[in-house]
Design a protein around this motif. Structure first.
Motif: not given
Length: 310
Positions: A183-188, A73-75, A149-161
């Motif tokens: 970085t692999a990014i999953l964005l909602s 999870r630290q990644k 922490h320089e993640p390998e996967l970044l999950i962003l849920d409504e980052p622009f709200s």
């Protein structure tokens, strides 16, 4: 391109009601992948399952080859839709605390935090308590905490709200830079114009199931038919004589003609009636926003065969 995250046949139910069913997609290194859908479609359930906040009833999640119970999870970095920072804690202490939870070196975290604070217009705010920040500033701090922490996967849920246009642009630039650096990014997000501009691929959910999955350009080519916008007073009876029109929308003297998928625009323009009143005319493809609305409201105006490629 290497898959960082692989989700296979994910399913989750609450009190006998199935929230998501057969959700399968991957997120690749260095790409921005959008997960979209109307409220209640199952996006948050999918994200929380990936994060280990809840467990799926069916299916599997892999992160760089690690099975669900072995995911480091630290990644992973996560910006939740519901923002949550300790209000009476100083900004730097908050960021360093969250970096420590990810086993990230304190000295390096502090250096990165100062750099990001300056980049996001928060220079000198490191010793200010979170409760003294505006909503937009707080969102910037939480975003910094999600990537410190320089993640390998970044999950962003409504980052622009809730962000102003300038801050939105800063976020977009940083997200692009992170992806460019691997970085692999999953964005909602519900802001379809930003998704269309920013993301490489998309996965759209409706009522807990996949409806569209593919590269952004492929989705637009396959589902985004042409539309013609005409300014001028024209009777509906005249407009109905125009060939290759799926539907007509009129608002005052502005008419939008939604065209069939097989239309050849230069040839179609020659078939417009001579009696047509045209003060202005433009032709473009329908937007991702319009595709989203079509699906969310069950209008079923999209072409047949939506949602088959990855």
């Amino acid at each position: 391109m290497t898959n960082v995250l692989t989700v296979k046949n994910l399913g989750k139910s609450f009190k006998l009601k199935q929230i998501i069913k057969n959700i399968s997609f991957d997120v690749r290194k260095g790409e921005i992948m959008a997960i979209l859908g109307p409220n209640g479609a199952g996006k948050s359930t999918t994200i929380r399952t990936i994060m280990g906040i809840m467990y799926p009833d069916e299916g599997s999640i892999e992160f760089n080859g690690h099975a669900e119970n072995e995911i480091p999870r630290q990644k992973i970095g996560y910006l939740p839709e519901e923002r949550g920072l300790y209000k009476n804690v100083k900004v730097m202490d908050m960021i360093l605390y969250l970096a420590d939870l990810k086993d990230y070196p304190k000295k390096k975290a502090k250096e990165r935090a100062l750099s990001y604070l300056a980049k996001f217009g928060l220079e000198g705010k490191d010793k200010v308590s979170v409760e003294e920040l505006s909503k937009g500033m707080g969102q910037k701090v939480q975003f910094i905490a999600s990537i410190i922490h320089e993640p390998e996967l970044l999950i962003l849920d409504e980052p622009f709200s809730g962000l102003d246009p300038v801050s939105q642009e800063t976020f977009k630039q940083e997200i692009r830079e992170l992806a460019n650096n691997g970085t692999a990014i999953l964005l909602s997000s519900h802001q379809m114009n930003v998704v269309e501009e920013l993301c490489d691929r998309l996965y759209m959910i409706h009522r807990g199931e996949k409806v569209i999955y593919g590269a952004m350009e492929d989705v637009k080519n396959e589902y985004a038919n042409f539309k013609c916008t005409i300014k001028g007073q024209n009777p509906i009876t005249l407009l109905e004589t125009i060939p290759n029109v799926l539907r007509i929308e009129q608002n005052g003297d502005v008419t939008v003609l939604y065209l069939t998928q097989d239309v050849i625009v230069p040839l179609w323009l020659r078939k417009l009636p001579e009696q047509l009143t045209v003060q202005e005319l433009s032709i473009d493809k329908i937007s991702l926003h319009e595709i989203f609305i079509d699906i969310a409201t069950d209008q079923h105006q999209l072409p047949e065969g939506v949602g088959s490629h990855a």
